[in-house]
Motif scaffolding. Sequence first.
Motif, mmCIF file in Angstrom:
data_model
loop_
_atom_site.group_PDB
_atom_site.id
_atom_site.type_symbol
_atom_site.label_atom_id
_atom_site.label_comp_id
_atom_site.label_asym_id
_atom_site.label_seq_id
_atom_site.Cartn_x
_atom_site.Cartn_y
_atom_site.Cartn_z
ATOM 1 N N HIS A 106 0.786 -1.207 -0.001
ATOM 2 C CA HIS A 106 -0.079 -0.077 -0.095
ATOM 3 C C HIS A 106 0.811 1.309 0.014
ATOM 4 N N GLU A 132 -0.855 4.705 -0.594
ATOM 5 C CA GLU A 132 -1.720 6.069 -0.635
ATOM 6 C C GLU A 132 -2.216 6.599 0.714
ATOM 7 N N LEU A 162 -3.195 0.420 -9.399
ATOM 8 C CA LEU A 162 -4.527 0.214 -10.034
ATOM 9 C C LEU A 162 -5.523 0.372 -8.775
ATOM 10 N N LEU A 163 -6.791 0.491 -9.142
ATOM 11 C CA LEU A 163 -7.896 0.651 -8.229
ATOM 12 C C LEU A 163 -8.591 -0.903 -8.287
ATOM 13 N N HIS A 164 -8.674 -1.355 -6.962
ATOM 14 C CA HIS A 164 -9.237 -2.613 -6.805
ATOM 15 C C HIS A 164 -10.201 -2.785 -5.741
ATOM 16 N N THR A 176 -9.213 -0.856 -12.398
ATOM 17 C CA THR A 176 -8.680 -0.273 -13.574
ATOM 18 C C THR A 176 -7.414 -0.835 -13.760
ATOM 19 N N TYR A 208 -4.403 6.917 -12.354
ATOM 20 C CA TYR A 208 -4.756 5.501 -12.332
ATOM 21 C C TYR A 208 -5.891 4.750 -12.034
ATOM 22 N N LYS A 209 -6.435 5.751 -11.163
ATOM 23 C CA LYS A 209 -7.949 5.351 -10.588
ATOM 24 C C LYS A 209 -9.004 5.167 -11.621
ATOM 25 N N HIS A 210 -8.619 6.109 -12.676
ATOM 26 C CA HIS A 210 -9.626 6.124 -13.729
ATOM 27 C C HIS A 210 -9.154 5.259 -15.176
ATOM 28 N N ARG A 211 -7.996 4.697 -15.106
ATOM 29 C CA ARG A 211 -7.682 4.195 -16.381
ATOM 30 C C ARG A 211 -8.179 2.935 -16.776
ATOM 31 N N ALA A 237 2.962 5.046 -9.357
ATOM 32 C CA ALA A 237 1.648 5.071 -9.859
ATOM 33 C C ALA A 237 1.700 4.278 -11.252
#
Length: 241
Positions: free
Chosen positions: A49, A51, A113-115, A126, A162-165, A109
Amino acid sequence: MKILFCGPTLPEAQALIGTDIVLRPPAVQGDILRATQDGATVIGLVDGHFEQVAPVWHKEILFALSQGVRVYGAASMGALRAAECAAFGMVGVGKIYQQYAAGELEDDADVALLHGPAELGYMPLTLPLVNVVATLEDLCARQKIDPAPAAQLRLAAAEIFYKHRSWRAIVARADLPTGTDLKRIEACLSTGTINQKRLDALQLIDILRSAPALRSTAPEGWTFNSTSLWKRLLNQLVASS
């Protein structure tokens, strides 16, 4: 004891490592130190982690190495830290590590990815940039996409948070020639996706399996410096245990 820190990069890690390797969730600051004090002889770092919490500290990796722990990194946070700590004996594994080591990748970054949560198998929401790059390289090599549009797609992917890719967002943002069949391009990307993070993590697991389950001798050429900040982390770890 061999310990692997892994999560969204390889949700099925537990089923793959069997009983010879202890699986722990993505690492945060203090986890490598805790693993070392728990008696780890080999540590594999894949996910971490970064962020919402303090990320794995380079100093704790150096401490583990100074104690003779063999530390390997790949795929995600592990690849980044391995590139940064290679001079001190951390071993990087896989293509993503090589890209960080060569300076082709620099940003944390690039592997993010967002998961979803662990309870939902870390369901990916993402795309990490490293998988986008691997996919475009593969499609170009197989002549499924031309180099020029591939370059524009890579540029667009790098510009998206990265949260929108996603493939749809990348295709929509890319500066592609007028008349390009965007749906065809998106379908080509989706069906041809290369999960480079997963491939590198699998390679790391193979190395962990074959690594000697004992600590090595202390590294030569440098000495671990126990600074005041390091002693503070030690005290915090003792207080929380």
